[in-house]
Design a protein around this motif. Structure first.
Motif, PDB file in Angstrom:
ATOM      1  N   MET A  38      -1.740  -1.552  -8.869  1.00  0.00           N
ATOM      2  CA  MET A  38      -2.983  -1.205  -8.451  1.00  0.00           C
ATOM      3  C   MET A  38      -2.698   0.366  -9.051  1.00  0.00           C
ATOM      4  SD  MET A  38      -1.891  -2.208  -4.492  1.00  0.00           S
ATOM      5  CE  MET A  38      -2.731  -0.779  -4.051  1.00  0.00           C
ATOM      6  N   THR A  39      -1.793   0.727  -9.615  1.00  0.00           N
ATOM      7  CA  THR A  39      -1.962   2.436  -9.788  1.00  0.00           C
ATOM      8  C   THR A  39      -2.807   1.991 -11.617  1.00  0.00           C
ATOM      9  OG1 THR A  39       0.071   2.467  -9.367  1.00  0.00           O
ATOM     10  CG2 THR A  39      -0.606   4.176 -10.680  1.00  0.00           C
TER      11      THR A  39
ATOM     12  N   PHE B 288     -10.833  -0.192   0.624  1.00  0.00           N
ATOM     13  CA  PHE B 288     -10.542  -0.137  -1.260  1.00  0.00           C
ATOM     14  C   PHE B 288      -9.115  -0.186  -1.942  1.00  0.00           C
ATOM     15  CE2 PHE B 288      -8.194   3.287  -3.496  1.00  0.00           C
ATOM     16  CZ  PHE B 288      -9.513   3.162  -4.888  1.00  0.00           C
ATOM     17  N   LEU B 289      -8.182  -0.577  -0.746  1.00  0.00           N
ATOM     18  CA  LEU B 289      -6.587  -1.068  -1.291  1.00  0.00           C
ATOM     19  C   LEU B 289      -6.644  -2.220  -1.385  1.00  0.00           C
ATOM     20  CD1 LEU B 289      -4.612   1.730   1.062  1.00  0.00           C
ATOM     21  CD2 LEU B 289      -4.832   1.300  -1.387  1.00  0.00           C
TER      22      LEU B 289
ATOM     23  N   ARG C 270     -11.227   5.998 -13.322  1.00  0.00           N
ATOM     24  CA  ARG C 270     -11.198   7.605 -14.073  1.00  0.00           C
ATOM     25  C   ARG C 270     -11.773   7.517 -15.418  1.00  0.00           C
ATOM     26  NH1 ARG C 270      -9.234   6.460  -9.095  1.00  0.00           N
ATOM     27  NH2 ARG C 270     -10.141   7.283  -7.258  1.00  0.00           N
TER      28      ARG C 270
ATOM     29  N   ASP D 160      -4.348  11.140  -4.735  1.00  0.00           N
ATOM     30  CA  ASP D 160      -5.760  10.770  -4.503  1.00  0.00           C
ATOM     31  C   ASP D 160      -6.679  11.047  -3.493  1.00  0.00           C
ATOM     32  OD1 ASP D 160      -8.986  10.597  -4.758  1.00  0.00           O
ATOM     33  OD2 ASP D 160      -8.235   8.714  -5.634  1.00  0.00           O
TER      34      ASP D 160
ATOM     35  N   ILE E 145       0.790   7.852  -6.808  1.00  0.00           N
ATOM     36  CA  ILE E 145      -0.487   8.539  -6.904  1.00  0.00           C
ATOM     37  C   ILE E 145      -0.705   9.968  -6.469  1.00  0.00           C
ATOM     38  CG2 ILE E 145      -1.779   6.252  -7.868  1.00  0.00           C
ATOM     39  CD1 ILE E 145      -3.684   6.489  -5.312  1.00  0.00           C
TER      40      ILE E 145
ATOM     41  N   TYR F  72       0.790  -1.241  -0.264  1.00  0.00           N
ATOM     42  CA  TYR F  72       0.066  -0.231   0.289  1.00  0.00           C
ATOM     43  C   TYR F  72       0.596   1.338   0.207  1.00  0.00           C
ATOM     44  CZ  TYR F  72      -3.702  -3.133   1.571  1.00  0.00           C
ATOM     45  OH  TYR F  72      -4.872  -4.313   1.671  1.00  0.00           O
TER      46      TYR F  72
ATOM     47  N   LYS G  11      -2.231   5.586 -18.075  1.00  0.00           N
ATOM     48  CA  LYS G  11      -1.998   4.004 -17.933  1.00  0.00           C
ATOM     49  C   LYS G  11      -0.901   3.616 -18.907  1.00  0.00           C
ATOM     50  CE  LYS G  11      -6.320   0.836 -18.706  1.00  0.00           C
ATOM     51  NZ  LYS G  11      -5.801  -0.105 -20.372  1.00  0.00           N
TER      52      LYS G  11
ATOM     53  N   GLU H 233      -5.240  -0.256 -12.163  1.00  0.00           N
ATOM     54  CA  GLU H 233      -6.445  -0.696 -11.571  1.00  0.00           C
ATOM     55  C   GLU H 233      -7.209   1.147 -10.918  1.00  0.00           C
ATOM     56  OE1 GLU H 233      -7.596  -3.488 -12.094  1.00  0.00           O
ATOM     57  OE2 GLU H 233      -6.184  -3.907 -13.622  1.00  0.00           O
ATOM     58  N   TRP H 234      -6.238   1.701 -10.429  1.00  0.00           N
ATOM     59  CA  TRP H 234      -6.818   2.833  -9.790  1.00  0.00           C
ATOM     60  C   TRP H 234      -6.871   3.870 -11.073  1.00  0.00           C
ATOM     61  CZ3 TRP H 234      -4.420   8.115 -10.136  1.00  0.00           C
ATOM     62  CH2 TRP H 234      -5.123   8.936  -9.607  1.00  0.00           C
TER      63      TRP H 234
ATOM     64  N   LEU I   3      -8.112  -2.947  -4.815  1.00  0.00           N
ATOM     65  CA  LEU I   3      -6.450  -2.732  -5.688  1.00  0.00           C
ATOM     66  C   LEU I   3      -5.930  -3.632  -5.384  1.00  0.00           C
ATOM     67  CD1 LEU I   3      -6.440   1.056  -5.908  1.00  0.00           C
ATOM     68  CD2 LEU I   3      -7.503  -0.134  -7.601  1.00  0.00           C
TER      69      LEU I   3
END
Length: 140
Positions: free
Chosen positions: A75-76, A32-33, A83, A18, A16, A9, A115, A78-79, A36
């Motif tokens: 994870m990035t 949430f994490l 969006r 956020d 990121i 994490y 991405k 997926e984050w 992800l």
């Protein structure tokens, strides 16, 4: 020795920005994490360590820094994905006259670029990881 999810994490959070996370409780943020991370792990097929997310706080094995970095980058991606999809849905609901918000169009373009660049970096890291772990023949 095992690796705590918190290490993954932390690596992800350094990648990121956020500010919506501020409004989440610790439990919401952890959920949430973890979600992800679960999505990211599915895409890391050739990891030599077991990546099962059953324990509430840690993996069953110790991950290398390289493995942590790959998971955090996945994870990035997926984050970023939701969006991009949100902006695409907004764009589809507006006609071209309404879609003159150049900042949204540029934002979408930048998210897509980010991405793609992140996915390219992940591909390079996984190839390097596979090479250093002697499993290149399994990539076919």
């Amino acid at each position: 020795m095992t690796t705590k999810y918190e290490e993954v994490y932390d690596s992800f959070m350094q990648k990121i920005s956020d500010y919506s996370f501020i409004s989440l409780t610790n439990e919401q943020l952890d959920t949430f994490l973890k979600n992800l991370m679960k999505s990211a792990i599915v895409r890391f097929k050739k990891c030599k360590n077991e990546l099962i997310v059953n324990d509430p706080i840690e993996f069953s094995s110790e991950l290398t820094q390289e493995e942590i970095e790959i998971i955090a980058l996945l994870m990035t991606v997926e984050w970023i994905r939701p969006r991009i999809n949100n902006i695409e849905l907004l764009k589809q609901s507006l006609n071209t006259k309404d879609w003159n918000f150049y900042s949204q169009a540029n934002h979408l373009k930048e998210l897509r670029t980010l991405k793609e660049e992140t996915e390219n970096e992940i591909d390079r890291l996984i190839v390097s990881y596979s090479y250093s772990n002697g499993c290149l023949k399994e990539l076919r």
